[in-house]
Enzyme design. Structure first.
Site, PDB file in Angstrom:
ATOM      1  N   ASP A 108      -8.429   3.984  -4.156  1.00  0.00           N
ATOM      2  CA  ASP A 108      -7.014   3.641  -4.325  1.00  0.00           C
ATOM      3  C   ASP A 108      -6.360   3.746  -2.947  1.00  0.00           C
ATOM      4  OD1 ASP A 108      -4.640   2.899  -5.427  1.00  0.00           O
ATOM      5  OD2 ASP A 108      -4.532   4.514  -6.899  1.00  0.00           O
ATOM      6  N   ASP A 134      -0.051  -1.695  -3.217  1.00  0.00           N
ATOM      7  CA  ASP A 134       0.940  -2.349  -4.075  1.00  0.00           C
ATOM      8  C   ASP A 134       2.227  -1.532  -4.088  1.00  0.00           C
ATOM      9  OD1 ASP A 134      -0.928  -0.516  -5.313  1.00  0.00           O
ATOM     10  OD2 ASP A 134       0.082  -0.872  -7.213  1.00  0.00           O
ATOM     11  N   GLY A 182       1.802   1.134 -12.379  1.00  0.00           N
ATOM     12  CA  GLY A 182       3.164   1.524 -12.752  1.00  0.00           C
ATOM     13  C   GLY A 182       3.277   2.063 -14.169  1.00  0.00           C
TER      14      GLY A 182
HETATM   15  N1  GUN Z   1      -2.304   5.051  -9.621  1.00  0.00           N
HETATM   16  C1  GUN Z   1      -1.511   5.192 -10.698  1.00  0.00           C
HETATM   17  N2  GUN Z   1      -0.632   4.182 -10.770  1.00  0.00           N
HETATM   18  C2  GUN Z   1      -0.871   3.367  -9.729  1.00  0.00           C
HETATM   19  C3  GUN Z   1      -0.289   2.139  -9.286  1.00  0.00           C
HETATM   20  O1  GUN Z   1       0.639   1.579  -9.879  1.00  0.00           O
HETATM   21  N3  GUN Z   1      -0.840   1.593  -8.146  1.00  0.00           N
HETATM   22  C4  GUN Z   1      -1.875   2.180  -7.471  1.00  0.00           C
HETATM   23  N4  GUN Z   1      -2.361   1.582  -6.398  1.00  0.00           N
HETATM   24  N5  GUN Z   1      -2.421   3.326  -7.885  1.00  0.00           N
HETATM   25  C5  GUN Z   1      -1.925   3.917  -9.000  1.00  0.00           C
END
Ligand code: GUN
Length: 621
Positions: free
Chosen positions: A86, A121, A184
């Protein structure tokens, strides 16, 4: 994605990453790069195929950063399978702006050898205004477009807060990415707002490219997995297995329990037989957290396995219906889920019997499809007769009465079935013939449905025992023609002067023959399989592109010899194709090559690139 099994939007599928294939649905446990206390063989023994970690945390820590750049992510995390990273979006949601740009964080993920790379994002909050959420959706898309993919799997999160049209827009735009997390949603998951999640997932899914893996970001509690999978989610990540463990809480597929409140560990728990809850409470905290994390991981993968089994046997809908009763928030989610019509994705029939509990069962996509057909079936100027359960019930009928009505009238004939009305002639077809019913019909709903049918054809009455004496038509011919109407979505009669061969032992229709040629055979689920002769007839009756997939000549030569159609050879197709239904394989000039059964719906057909699209049962050669 290559689909292996499906039930409507739910699927068992797999996709390739540089460090191996992932079979979905599955969960990626979140690994903290600072504190990695479950080794690979333990993770694998629980069913873990892939893990997720955070590149932002690695990048901003000098030791981790250098280690990852020098030896690679897989060495840092000590996991040899697929690793998703992430980007730090969630940290910026919690702590405010982060110090790296989108490009920087993506380049870093590339440099450390991540298998699934997430762009930076922009997180949309559930209570955000429409305009603000919209600009974040657009900004997120811009960030996707500034990335050079370089053959990498790039995850482009779908944002849009709780606004259905923004989720649709975002899913459509982000389908340029190779992997689609729904973002989100953590605040909604944390506050049990599951019905909002249903809305978000459904709208994101139906506007996305179906070949993309869909991931629910932060959806790590097993109680919601089945709902999300039913709506088309393939992957989850879970920090909850460890977060809850640190809090002395245990995950179960129906909810959460505190270690303080339980008397025993369940038999399946890895803690069972090692500690009692009392003993574990007094164990040192690190050890306790580890044991609870293992329990939680086990719980997560038991649930995933059950969901996969349910998709395989086509009973995920029933499972969701059951699970809806485990928490009021899930019940609300279920009630909002059944408002969405997914009958276009539904197969012609299911492997398992249809379970009727009460009127909510009538929201099953296969029933929605039959109700639409019933409305079409009576939309003519003929008299419509409803046969009550006094004369007809599934599997039980007053033979003489029914034969008399069928053969001596040309009425539309409906029967009363679980509180709705359906054509009598579907009596041998799924789900009428494979039914397990509570018999608890809803009178009010039945009255409302009758009103609805009367608004389509006012000439409807209940059968009152009249006798008719002039023979006008043949029972079995009417039946096969009605089945053909339903199956092929036609209004004309498919069969004419057919010779119907029945099984000597069961009395069921087996083959339909005309001029010594088999036109069709009856499947076990009461639907028709067409021979190539039957396929030619369907081709002449259904205008292009009805029930067709168009393939190139090279594929066509194989298909004509009875080989399956692969997605990659399909040039165009009918969006009305039903999974498991007869599908015509034709050339660009509409010449028939073969007939077979579609693997997916016409809506999905466009997106898949690998695997079998039509399982051919007869070619023209
Ligand atoms: N982890 C939990 N929610 C989100 C999100 O909306 N975007 C990203 N990149 N990681 C997350």
């Amino acid at each position: 994605m290559e689909i292996l099994f499906r039930e409507n939007l739910a699927r068992i599928a797999r996709f390739k990453t540089p460090h191996g294939e992932i079979e979905t649905p599955t969960v990626m446990p979140v690994i903290n790069p600072n504190l990695n206390f479950l080794d690979e063989s333990t993770l694998r023994s629980y069913g873990v195929q892939a893990v997720i970690t955070n590149s932002y945390i690695i990048k901003r820590n000098q030791r981790l950063n250098e280690d990852a750049l020098r030896h690679g992510l897989h060495s840092l995390i000590k996991f040899s399978g697929p690793i998703m990273t992430d980007s730090g979006t969630f940290q910026s949601h919690v702590y405010g702006d982060i110090e790296y740009s989108n490009k920087e964080i993506v380049d870093f993920q590339k440099a450390i050898g991540s298998d699934i790379i997430t762009i930076l994002d922009v997180f949309t909050e559930p209570d955000e205004s429409y305009n603000s959420a919209r600009s974040k959706v657009i900004e997120t898309y811009k960030r996707l477009k500034e990335i050079d993919f370089e053959d990498k799997i790039i995850a482009g999160p779908v944002q849009g807060s709780i606004y259905p049209d923004l989720r649709r827009l975002s899913a459509y735009l982000m389908s340029d990415a190779s992997y689609l997390p729904i973002g989100g949603v953590v605040p909604l998951l944390e506050s049990y707002r599951y019905s909002d999640l249903v809305k978000i997932i459904f709208n994101s899914k139906v506007s996305s490219d179906f070949s993309r893996p869909v991931h629910l970001f932060g959806g790590g509690h097993p109680m919601f997995f089945a709902f999300a999978v039913m709506l088309g989610v393939d992957l989850f990540d879970s920090a909850s297995y460890i977060k809850y463990a640190k809090d002395n809480r245990l995950l179960y597929s129906e909810g959460t329990r505190a270690l303080n409140d339980i008397r025993e560990f369940p038999e399946w728990s890895p803690i069972h037989g090692k500690y009692t809850p009392q003993e574990l409470l007094h164990e040192e905290s690190e050890k306790r957290t580890r044991m609870l994390a293992l329990h939680n991981l086990k719980s997560i993968f038991i649930e995933i396995n059950e969901i996969k089994e349910r998709i395989y046997e086509n009973t995920l809908y029933n499972y969701v219906e059951e699970k809806a009763r485990s928490h009021p928030a899930l019940f609300k989610a279920f009630m909002s889920m059944i408002n969405y019509d997914t009958s276009d994705y539904s197969p012609l029939s299911y492997k398992s019997p249809f379970f009727y509990y009460d009127k909510t069962s009538l929201n099953h996509p296969i029933i929605k499809r039959i109700m639409k057909f019933t409305e079409n079936y009576i939309s003519n100027s003929r008299h419509t007769l409803i046969i009550s359960s006094k004369y007809w019930r599934p599997g039980v009928k007053n033979e003489n009465v029914i034969k008399n009505i069928v053969e001596c009238t040309d009425f539309n004939l409906l029967v009363s079935w679980n509180g709705i009305y359906i054509p009598l002639f579907l009596e041998d077809s799924y789900p009428v013939q494979q039914l397990v019913s509570s018999g608890l019909n809803d009178k009010k709903l039945e009255e409302d449905y009758l009103k609805r049918l009367k608004s389509i054809n006012n000439d409807i009455e209940f059968y009152e025992g009249e006798h008719y004496d002039k023979r006008l038509r043949d029972y079995d011919t009417e039946k096969i023609n009605t089945i053909a109407m339903f199956q092929f979505n036609i209004n004309e009669r498919f069969f004419d002067k057919s010779n119907i061969i029945k099984s000597k032992s069961t009395g069921h229709i087996r083959n339909i023959i005309e001029d010594n040629n088999i036109i069709a055979t009856m499947r076990n689920d009461g639907y028709l399989t067409l021979s190539i002769k039957g396929a030619y007839r369907l081709l002449s009756m259904k205008p292009w592109p009805g029930l067709r997939v168009v393939v190139d000549d090279e594929s066509g030569r194989f298909n004509a010899n009875g080989y399956n159609v692969f997605f990659k050879f399909i040039k165009s197709f009918d969006t009305g194709i039903i999974p498991g239904n007869e599908t015509l394989v034709v050339s660009e000039d509409d010449d028939l090559y073969a007939v077979g059964k579609a693997a997916v719906s016409g809506i999905e057909m466009y997106y898949y690139k690998s695997g079998v699209a039509v399982k051919v049962h007869e070619g023209i050669n």
